[in-house]
Design an enzyme around this catalytic site. Sequence first.
Site, PDB file in Angstrom:
ATOM      1  N   GLY A   1     -17.463   1.164  -3.029  1.00 22.95           N
ATOM      2  CA  GLY A   1     -18.571   2.165  -2.739  1.00 22.95           C
ATOM      3  C   GLY A   1     -19.593   2.220  -3.748  1.00 22.95           C
ATOM      4  O   GLY A   1     -20.543   3.228  -3.518  1.00 22.95           O
TER       5      GLY A   1
ATOM      6  N   TYR B   1       0.858  -1.196   0.031  1.00 21.93           N
ATOM      7  CA  TYR B   1       0.142  -0.062   0.087  1.00 21.93           C
ATOM      8  C   TYR B   1       0.753   1.363  -0.007  1.00 21.93           C
ATOM      9  O   TYR B   1       1.682   1.690   1.064  1.00 21.93           O
ATOM     10  CB  TYR B   1      -0.949   0.187   1.279  1.00 21.93           C
ATOM     11  CG  TYR B   1      -1.824  -1.255   1.134  1.00 21.93           C
ATOM     12  CD1 TYR B   1      -2.143  -2.040   0.035  1.00 21.93           C
ATOM     13  CD2 TYR B   1      -2.450  -1.582   2.320  1.00 21.93           C
ATOM     14  CE1 TYR B   1      -3.151  -2.978   0.107  1.00 21.93           C
ATOM     15  CE2 TYR B   1      -3.580  -2.376   2.596  1.00 21.93           C
ATOM     16  CZ  TYR B   1      -3.798  -3.030   1.200  1.00 21.93           C
ATOM     17  OH  TYR B   1      -4.806  -4.085   1.421  1.00 21.93           O
TER      18      TYR B   1
END
Length: 316
Positions: A213, A53
């Site tokens: 989302g 990440y």
Amino acid sequence: MQSRLLGATGLRVSSLALGTMTWGSVTDEHEAREQLTGFTQAGGTLVDTAAAYGDGASESLLGSLLADGSVARDEIVLATKGGITWRGGNRGVDTSRGALLSGLDASLKRLGVDHVDLWQVHVWSPDVPFEETLSALDLALSSGRASYVGVSNYNGWQTAQAATWQRAVPGRATLASTQVEYSLLARDIEYETLPAAEAMGMGVLAWSPLAGGVLTGKYRTGTPSQSRGADPAFASRVEIYEEDRSRGIITAVAKAAEGLEWTPLQVSLAWVRDRPGVTAPILGARTAAQLKEALSVADLTLPPEIALALDDVSAV
């Protein structure tokens, strides 16, 4: 917030996990601190990151928040992953024993800790014998660098093979968990991966429980300019759900939310959290306000008839 045991282990974690994929890149220090403190104040404990990440930026930012006392180290269950790197925009995979262990040492340094509570192989690689990859987990456990170990993004047969190998000889590190994508729009793991995890006593950590989302309903009439879907790096995660079946599921979630006087986010997240075999969905919020809404599901339970209706409309 409810706590659960991670698979057939004694490691107790919160029923919602905090994901940090965008920390250090999209999410700055101020926003990350708000998310971390809000999460722990709500009773959350499991915080998940990875060496990949931001090419270590997420781990470094999380480490700085632990170092400055934003949250005490013993208040969280710290999980990270190794085996993937991003350098110069190029994705690399190396699950060899040497690369994994040196990567773990680098992760510990960035996090500022002497061990992590859960260390996971981020991805399966056909280029390295799986027994060599798994031997790195044995060494991480025996050396005290990790308290528990697991895998991530393994399919059904890979999960079963790895877990069986680890159980075949006393002294090997038993796999505590697997981390996989799971949502109302992504249920393929129910065919083999979930049954394999259950049979081998592994907890399941569900990433992208809101399908990037999409299940919040915010993309039903377009892509908001400030949304993750507007970011070219994430746009493909939204586009793959732009087909009739997905739209039908999103509409069903919206109708359920309206009837319950919940939000679509709450409906979708509660469904994943309470699926058989799931230990915790991983929340990857862009802002502290989004995380706060997600954490509100902690005290909510879907009525059985709504859960069954969503099962039916989203069945693969």
